[in-house]
Design a protein around this motif. Structure first.
Motif, short mmCIF file in Angstrom:
data_model
loop_
_atom_site.label_atom_id
_atom_site.label_comp_id
_atom_site.label_asym_id
_atom_site.label_seq_id
_atom_site.Cartn_x
_atom_site.Cartn_y
_atom_site.Cartn_z
N MET A 385 -19.23 -57.58 7.17
CA MET A 385 -18.45 -56.60 7.91
C MET A 385 -19.38 -55.53 8.47
SD MET A 385 -14.73 -55.49 6.77
CE MET A 385 -15.00 -54.38 5.42
N ILE A 386 -19.15 -55.16 9.76
CA ILE A 386 -19.95 -54.12 10.40
C ILE A 386 -19.03 -53.12 11.09
CG2 ILE A 386 -22.02 -55.56 10.72
CD1 ILE A 386 -21.12 -56.30 13.47
N VAL A 400 -24.97 -53.24 8.34
CA VAL A 400 -24.06 -54.04 7.52
C VAL A 400 -23.35 -53.16 6.48
CG1 VAL A 400 -23.98 -55.92 5.83
CG2 VAL A 400 -25.44 -56.11 7.85
N GLU A 401 -22.03 -53.27 6.41
CA GLU A 401 -21.28 -52.44 5.46
C GLU A 401 -20.84 -53.22 4.23
OE1 GLU A 401 -18.34 -50.02 7.27
OE2 GLU A 401 -19.89 -49.07 8.50
N MET A 402 -20.64 -54.51 4.40
CA MET A 402 -20.20 -55.32 3.26
C MET A 402 -20.55 -56.78 3.53
SD MET A 402 -16.33 -55.96 1.84
CE MET A 402 -16.05 -54.34 1.19
N VAL A 403 -21.00 -57.47 2.48
CA VAL A 403 -21.26 -58.90 2.63
C VAL A 403 -20.41 -59.65 1.61
CG1 VAL A 403 -23.01 -60.73 2.51
CG2 VAL A 403 -23.64 -58.49 3.40
N ILE A 404 -19.85 -60.76 2.04
CA ILE A 404 -19.12 -61.63 1.12
C ILE A 404 -19.80 -63.00 1.18
CG2 ILE A 404 -16.88 -62.72 0.64
CD1 ILE A 404 -15.93 -60.08 2.42
N ALA A 405 -20.34 -63.42 0.07
CA ALA A 405 -21.03 -64.71 0.05
C ALA A 405 -20.41 -65.55 -1.06
CB ALA A 405 -22.52 -64.52 -0.19
N ARG A 408 -18.07 -63.84 -3.33
CA ARG A 408 -18.57 -62.69 -4.09
C ARG A 408 -18.81 -61.52 -3.13
NH1 ARG A 408 -23.01 -63.12 -8.85
NH2 ARG A 408 -23.03 -60.92 -9.37
N ILE A 409 -18.35 -60.33 -3.55
CA ILE A 409 -18.37 -59.18 -2.64
C ILE A 409 -19.54 -58.25 -2.96
CG2 ILE A 409 -17.03 -57.19 -1.82
CD1 ILE A 409 -14.54 -58.86 -2.72
N TYR A 410 -20.31 -57.92 -1.94
CA TYR A 410 -21.43 -56.97 -2.08
C TYR A 410 -21.11 -55.75 -1.22
CZ TYR A 410 -23.60 -61.22 -3.83
OH TYR A 410 -23.87 -62.38 -4.52
N ARG A 411 -20.78 -54.63 -1.87
CA ARG A 411 -20.36 -53.45 -1.12
C ARG A 411 -21.52 -52.51 -0.83
NH1 ARG A 411 -14.44 -53.00 -1.89
NH2 ARG A 411 -13.92 -54.56 -3.43
N ASP A 412 -22.54 -52.54 -1.66
CA ASP A 412 -23.68 -51.65 -1.43
C ASP A 412 -24.85 -52.50 -0.94
OD1 ASP A 412 -25.58 -49.75 -1.34
OD2 ASP A 412 -25.87 -49.60 -3.52
N CYS A 413 -24.97 -52.59 0.37
CA CYS A 413 -25.97 -53.49 0.95
C CYS A 413 -27.19 -52.73 1.44
CB CYS A 413 -25.35 -54.30 2.08
SG CYS A 413 -24.03 -55.35 1.47
N HIS A 414 -27.62 -51.76 0.66
CA HIS A 414 -28.75 -50.95 1.10
C HIS A 414 -30.06 -51.76 1.04
CE1 HIS A 414 -31.17 -47.51 1.98
NE2 HIS A 414 -31.96 -47.82 0.96
#
Ligand SMILES: [Zn+2]
Length: 429
Positions: A385-386, A400-405, A408-414
């Motif tokens: 999500m962007i 990038v604000e969120m990745v789902i792979a 599985r959800i990754y909310r902190d994509c720093h």
């Protein structure tokens, strides 16, 4: 593990996809189960608010090496004593541990940049295979990996004494395929021509090092075991040999004849465009890149050849995929989005076609389009999500604000990016 991303601007990744506003994307565990539009949300799903955001299929990087960060370094230049020392040190117990850590970090960076599948095409000591399995088991964060183990080259060929093993005779080359097979690789990578980074003379990247006969031996052995073959080919002759040996993907590429185009279509050969390494080396000064004048000279030739070849492939409707060649100088693992931008700019294709190429077209080349590459019911929940519309400006992909792979959800994509290098690279877009 039942989620819905609510009220999002959805880009599905198909060739004619446009943005569908107010979409709701439901997924259960790792599978997308429903897509609809409107305000009503089905009960039983945890809601992720996607208002004003853009949801896209995860990017697929078809050409990466997992070992390097991509920061320019003298170690990556033409075979030096320092380079051989570093490779020897990496082979020790402690060296392998450090290498594993680096590769894990690199793949986490790739994941956090919205890349959910990476095809590795040449790494050391089968650590790519080990990391693939770790990620699969959930012991490390990273994209799905499809890996080749060490590439196969000939003595003095591209990658010899670094990320490839070399041999000449039929039984030796077949043994290399067998060795990779025993280590459970996913594909076979060969190097038909020389390369930019290890070239010792002008024009060497295009010079044929592996004969048609040798390439055929490897391809036949690999295909018999069900593997796809990817070939490093940076000149017209190198492309011709690759096609005649029946490789599946031609990496980098160069101009080719109509006869070769006809064979490509017949055999379903694809070209993988990788502008990310050659562009900065060709356009920046050697002082800036810390590499030799020779390297800059060769990079210029490679970029021109590649653009000619990829343009011809597109005009002949031969499949073209995208990869970064990450680990090369200036090709950071988190910059697949830049390759998408370069592709749109230097091949003069629309933003929507560039994005389609980095997602569904890449999945088709991998023969995995039933599972990945687009946001559709029944496919893997691989998405990111962007904040802004990528069809208006592809640079939106970089935030990038969120990745789902795999659900599985990754909310902190720093990602800790090198700001100076990023600024330099921005001048190429
Ligand atoms: Zn490569």
């Amino acid at each position: 593990m039942k989620y819905v991303i609510k009220n999002v601007n959805l880009y599905q990744g198909k060739i004619d996809s446009h943005i569908i506003e107010h979409s709701n994307v439901y997924f259960e565990n790792d599978i997308i189960v429903r897509i609809d539009t409107g305000e009503t949300i089905e009960d039983g799903y945890e809601v992720i608010d996607g208002t004003d955001k853009y949801l896209l299929p995860g990017l697929i990087n078809l050409h990466a090496h997992l070992f390097g960060s991509g920061k320019p370094s003298k170690i990556l230049g033409s075979q030096s004593k320092l380079q051989q020392f570093v490779i020897k040190a990496a082979a020790t117990n402690n060296g392998v541990k450090i290498l594993d850590k680096l590769m894990q970090k690199n793949m986490r960076d790739a994941l956090y940049s919205g890349v959910t599948t990476v095809r590795g095409v040449g790494d050391f000591f089968y650590r790519d295979v080990i990391l693939r399995d770790k990620i699969k088991k959930g012991e490390a964060y990273g994209p799905d990996l499809i890996v080749s183990g060490p590439a196969i080259t000939v003595p003095g060929g591209h990658g010899d004494q670094t990320f490839a093993m070399s041999a000449s005779a039929k039984d030796e080359l077949e043994h290399c395929v067998e060795l990779n097979h025993q280590h459970d690789v996913d594909l076979i990578k060969i190097c038909i021509t020389g390369g930019v980074m290890d070239a010792k003379v002008k024009g060497e990247p295009g010079e044929v090092k592996m004969s048609l006969e040798q390439a055929r031996w490897i391809c036949d052995a690999a295909h018999a075991k069900g593997y796809m073959v990817a070939s490093h080919s940076e000149s017209e002759k190198g492309v011709e040999i690759a096609v005649d040996a029946k490789v599946d993907t031609i990496e980098h590429g160069a101009m080719f004849s109509d006869e070769i185009a006809r064979k490509c279509k017949q055999q379903n050969t694809a070209f993988i465009c990788t502008l990310s390494p050659a562009l900065p080396l060709a356009k920046f000064s050697p002082k800036q890149t810390k590499l030799s004048d020779l390297c800059a000279y060769n990079a210029k030739i490679v970029v021109e050849n590649m653009i000619d070849g990829i343009r011809k492939a597109l005009s002949c409707y031969i499949p073209v995929g995208l990869g970064t060649d990450a680990s090369c100088p200036y090709v950071m693992q988190y910059n697949m989005w830049r390759e998408v931008c370069y592709f749109a700019k230097y091949l003069n294709v629309s933003n929507s076609f560039a994005l389609y190429t980095a997602t569904l077209q890449n999945a088709i080349i991998l023969k995995m389009e039933d599972k990945i590459g687009s946001i559709e019911v029944g496919k893997h929940a691989d998405m990111f999500m962007i904040a802004n519309d990528p069809l208006k400006d592809l640079r939106a992909l970089s935030k990038v604000e969120m990745v789902i792979a795999k659900g599985r959800i990754y909310r902190d994509c720093h990602i800790k990016k090198d700001i100076k290098l990023e600024k330099e690279l921005d001048t190429l877009i």
